[in-house]
Scaffold this active site. Sequence first.
Site, PDB file in Angstrom:
ATOM      1  N   LYS A 143     -14.330  -5.172  20.764  1.00  0.00           N
ATOM      2  CA  LYS A 143     -14.793  -3.880  20.236  1.00  0.00           C
ATOM      3  C   LYS A 143     -15.888  -3.299  21.118  1.00  0.00           C
ATOM      4  CE  LYS A 143     -12.597  -3.850  16.178  1.00  0.00           C
ATOM      5  NZ  LYS A 143     -12.381  -4.366  14.867  1.00  0.00           N
ATOM      6  N   LYS A 157      -2.001  -7.251  19.830  1.00  0.00           N
ATOM      7  CA  LYS A 157      -1.969  -7.351  18.364  1.00  0.00           C
ATOM      8  C   LYS A 157      -1.761  -5.961  17.739  1.00  0.00           C
ATOM      9  CE  LYS A 157      -5.801  -7.385  15.908  1.00  0.00           C
ATOM     10  NZ  LYS A 157      -7.061  -7.684  15.238  1.00  0.00           N
ATOM     11  N   LYS A 176      -5.362  -1.286  13.775  1.00  0.00           N
ATOM     12  CA  LYS A 176      -5.251  -0.043  12.997  1.00  0.00           C
ATOM     13  C   LYS A 176      -5.350   1.233  13.837  1.00  0.00           C
ATOM     14  CE  LYS A 176      -7.173  -2.034   8.730  1.00  0.00           C
ATOM     15  NZ  LYS A 176      -8.484  -2.482   8.270  1.00  0.00           N
TER      16      LYS A 176
HETATM   17  P1  AMP Z   1      -8.881  -6.042   9.095  1.00  0.00           P
HETATM   18  O1  AMP Z   1      -7.968  -4.866   9.087  1.00  0.00           O
HETATM   19  O2  AMP Z   1      -9.410  -6.310  10.480  1.00  0.00           O
HETATM   20  O3  AMP Z   1      -9.927  -6.017   8.039  1.00  0.00           O
HETATM   21  O4  AMP Z   1      -7.940  -7.291   8.792  1.00  0.00           O
HETATM   22  C1  AMP Z   1      -7.619  -7.698   7.493  1.00  0.00           C
HETATM   23  C2  AMP Z   1      -6.749  -8.916   7.514  1.00  0.00           C
HETATM   24  O5  AMP Z   1      -5.497  -8.633   8.142  1.00  0.00           O
HETATM   25  C3  AMP Z   1      -7.335 -10.109   8.286  1.00  0.00           C
HETATM   26  O6  AMP Z   1      -7.040 -11.306   7.598  1.00  0.00           O
HETATM   27  C4  AMP Z   1      -6.626 -10.054   9.601  1.00  0.00           C
HETATM   28  O7  AMP Z   1      -6.575 -11.317  10.241  1.00  0.00           O
HETATM   29  C5  AMP Z   1      -5.251  -9.581   9.168  1.00  0.00           C
HETATM   30  N1  AMP Z   1      -4.554  -8.899  10.283  1.00  0.00           N
HETATM   31  C6  AMP Z   1      -4.942  -7.749  10.885  1.00  0.00           C
HETATM   32  N2  AMP Z   1      -4.077  -7.414  11.872  1.00  0.00           N
HETATM   33  C7  AMP Z   1      -3.122  -8.391  11.885  1.00  0.00           C
HETATM   34  C8  AMP Z   1      -1.954  -8.611  12.703  1.00  0.00           C
HETATM   35  N3  AMP Z   1      -1.606  -7.773  13.659  1.00  0.00           N
HETATM   36  N4  AMP Z   1      -1.210  -9.718  12.439  1.00  0.00           N
HETATM   37  C9  AMP Z   1      -1.559 -10.583  11.438  1.00  0.00           C
HETATM   38  N5  AMP Z   1      -2.644 -10.422  10.656  1.00  0.00           N
HETATM   39  C10 AMP Z   1      -3.424  -9.346  10.873  1.00  0.00           C
END
Ligand code: AMP
Length: 327
Positions: free
Chosen positions: A110, A193, A196
């Site tokens: 980031k 990966k 968002k």
């Molecule tokens: P966040 O959007 O960063 O708050 O992520 C929320 C949850 O989604 C966390 O447990 C992340 O590890 C999971 N996550 C986010 N992106 C992915 C992805 N591309 N593949 C698998 N898990 C994900």
Amino acid sequence: MRILSGIKPTGELTLGNYLGALKNFKAFEKQGECFIFIADLHALTLPIEPKVLKENSKSLAAFYLASGLDPKKTTLFLQSDVSAHSELNAILQNYLYMGELSRMTQFKDKAKSMKDSAIGLGLFAYPVLMSADILLYDADVVPVGEDQVQHIELTRDLVNRFNKRYGKVLVMPKANINKVSKRIMSLSDPTKKMSKSDPKGDIYLKDNPDVIRKKIMSAVTDSGNEIKYDEVNKPGISNLLVIYAAIKGIDIPASEKHFQGYRYGDFKKEIADTVINELKPFMERYQEIMKSDLVNQVLLDGAKRANKIANITLKRVKRAVGLFDEK
Ligand code: AMP
Ligand code: TRP
């Protein structure tokens, strides 16, 4: 057993969030006491409009409910409704060090495109607050995607360090990763990966079926014609096989077997149908919940229950470190 997890209300939820995190939570309701929250304080670590943050938080609560979580069994709450998160954060920041925080991959990712003068302290100290989130509920298990494992390892180091000094005060958590869906990749660049912030490579839960189909049909694959799981040479095909396996609840070899002899076009078409069929009823439940007053009620009740538990742990920690506690 205590289970805890959270998601940041920072943007549109992706299929990665859904398969890597959200879809897995429900199964834990049978295994123990679940605490699932909206990490709204963490959302402030990067610039976000107040109105957007507020809307995303409500929307994320509705997604939790649409995933089938039962608010009577699972405590669903907003992180900022429980002030113990911030208080424990203030204590724990003294037991995590600059060196280890600066080695966190998420921070490096980031921060790399930002000027030093724009990197907030909260972004750097992100894993401290995340440790507080986990430790306040004496969580044994933390279901997350692979990208969060490093943060949980740091929490474990912190527990060792803290308990060595003060006795057995904090409970040792463990990450739980869904082996199949731990890392869903971008459709436009399957070596990255799905996150968002990439409208072409992401499938958003709110995308309509036509958009989902278009994105999957134009997903980057390779010039071959074999449907085979091979992360290195066939990352695009492998990612689609993973998506199918994760939705169907099967392993990757079974997914590979199912598509044996398919042509890329037909393969993608079936993946698109599978994703659309999975998300349709989920999104219908989501829309219904958003129209009702359920979210407000659930979060109010969740905050009460979460505060009760969190305050017990906070008190234990305050006593351990010698903070005066007259009660
Ligand atoms: P966040 O959007 O960063 O708050 O992520 C929320 C949850 O989604 C966390 O447990 C992340 O590890 C999971 N996550 C986010 N992106 C992915 C992805 N591309 N593949 C698998 N898990 C994900
Ligand atoms: N850091 C997580 C993410 O970005 C969200 C989160 C915050 C979290 N606190 C947590 C996840 C505690 C699990 C446990 O995905």
